[in-house]
Design an enzyme around this catalytic site. Structure first.
Site, PDB file in Angstrom:
ATOM      1  N   SER A  70       0.813  -1.215   0.000  1.00 17.90           N
ATOM      2  CA  SER A  70       0.000   0.000   0.000  1.00 17.90           C
ATOM      3  C   SER A  70       0.848   1.267   0.000  1.00 17.90           C
ATOM      4  CB  SER A  70      -0.941   0.012   1.208  1.00 17.90           C
ATOM      5  OG  SER A  70      -0.206  -0.085   2.418  1.00 17.90           O
ATOM      6  N   ASP A 107      -5.660   7.197   9.366  1.00 14.12           N
ATOM      7  CA  ASP A 107      -5.554   5.832   9.902  1.00 14.12           C
ATOM      8  C   ASP A 107      -4.344   5.649  10.802  1.00 14.12           C
ATOM      9  OD1 ASP A 107      -3.423   5.730   8.111  1.00 14.12           O
ATOM     10  OD2 ASP A 107      -4.297   4.171   6.839  1.00 14.12           O
ATOM     11  N   HIS A 148      -0.514   5.133   7.281  1.00 14.69           N
ATOM     12  CA  HIS A 148       0.014   5.460   5.956  1.00 14.69           C
ATOM     13  C   HIS A 148       0.403   6.933   5.867  1.00 14.69           C
ATOM     14  CE1 HIS A 148      -2.357   1.779   5.206  1.00 14.69           C
ATOM     15  NE2 HIS A 148      -1.423   1.537   4.301  1.00 14.69           N
TER      16      HIS A 148
END
Length: 229
Positions: free
Chosen positions: A41, A194, A197
């Site tokens: 990711s 979150d 990230h």
């Protein structure tokens, strides 16, 4: 420091242009280097607009640097080194001239045994070497909560394999956004909501560190072309 940075960038740009000009005498195809970024990711650009992820920001950096280089996004959110090994063959298409390998973050989050991570990365790097594709390997660090033995074994994987396979190497992919002395907690101002990230600003710092190594990777490809034409 600004003068030194500008001087280094100018010299590198001249080198890129010189190599590209020489290659252009022998082959028009050889003017553009295509690099696949194999990752998770962090590479894919999770949670960010299309122009703010790692690959587009890296592409912008390279364009500004004067490199005739295209970055292909081969990042898959949630991927581990095992997933990367499963798809490295079809990532290395005929058009792929070089490979960035940025995998391992999800492995360490899941507590996967370092020996398994090492074997998977060996498979990825070995496949690239067999295909004649230069590699830039980005490392990751294990947090201390798994204990010192796990951390020492995991952290050693990346420099060991870079040396074994002759890959270019960035010791810590996330180093620009990690709090000094605490490898598991980046500052919140560099993270998305979150808490995991990097946001646009965090990605920009990562790209600033990685960009010169990617430019060096592209030059390895051009030097290889010069030797074979």
């Amino acid at each position: 420091m600004e003068i030194n940075s500008l001087g280094y960038g100018a010299l590198r740009q001249l080198r890129n242009l010189s190599i590209a000009a020489l290659i252009g005498l022998g082959s028009a195809h050889a003017e553009t280097v295509t690099i696949a970024a194999l990752g998770d990711s962090l590479t894919q650009g999770y949670g960010l607009p299309p122009d703010q992820g790692f690959v587009p920001q890296l592409q912008t950096w390279l364009d500004a640097d004067g490199a005739d280089t295209v970055i292909v996004n081969a990042g898959v959110s949630g991927d581990t080194t095992q997933g990367g090994l499963a798809r490295v063959d079809w990532t290395l298409t005929e058009e792929t001239d070089a490979l960035i390998v940025a995998l391992g973050a999800n492995d360490v989050l899941r507590g996967i045994e370092p020996s398994v991570v090492r074997a998977n990365l060996e498979g990825i790097l070995g496949t690239a070497v067999d295909a004649g594709v230069p590699v830039l390997l980005a490392g990751f660090a294990a947090p201390g909560n798994y204990g010192p033995d796990y951390k020492n074994e995991f952290d050693a994987i990346f420099p060991d394999l870079a040396t074994e396979f002759g890959a270019l190497f960035i010791d810590r992919f996330l180093e620009p956004i990690i709090r000094e002395g605490d490898e598991s907690r980046p500052p919140v101002e560099l993270l998305q909501a979150d808490g995991l990230h990097p946001n646009r600003e965090g990605v920009a710092l990562i790209v600033e560190q990685l960009g010169p190594k990617v430019a060096e990777l592209a030059n390895r490809v051009r030097e290889k072309w010069l030797r074979t034409h």
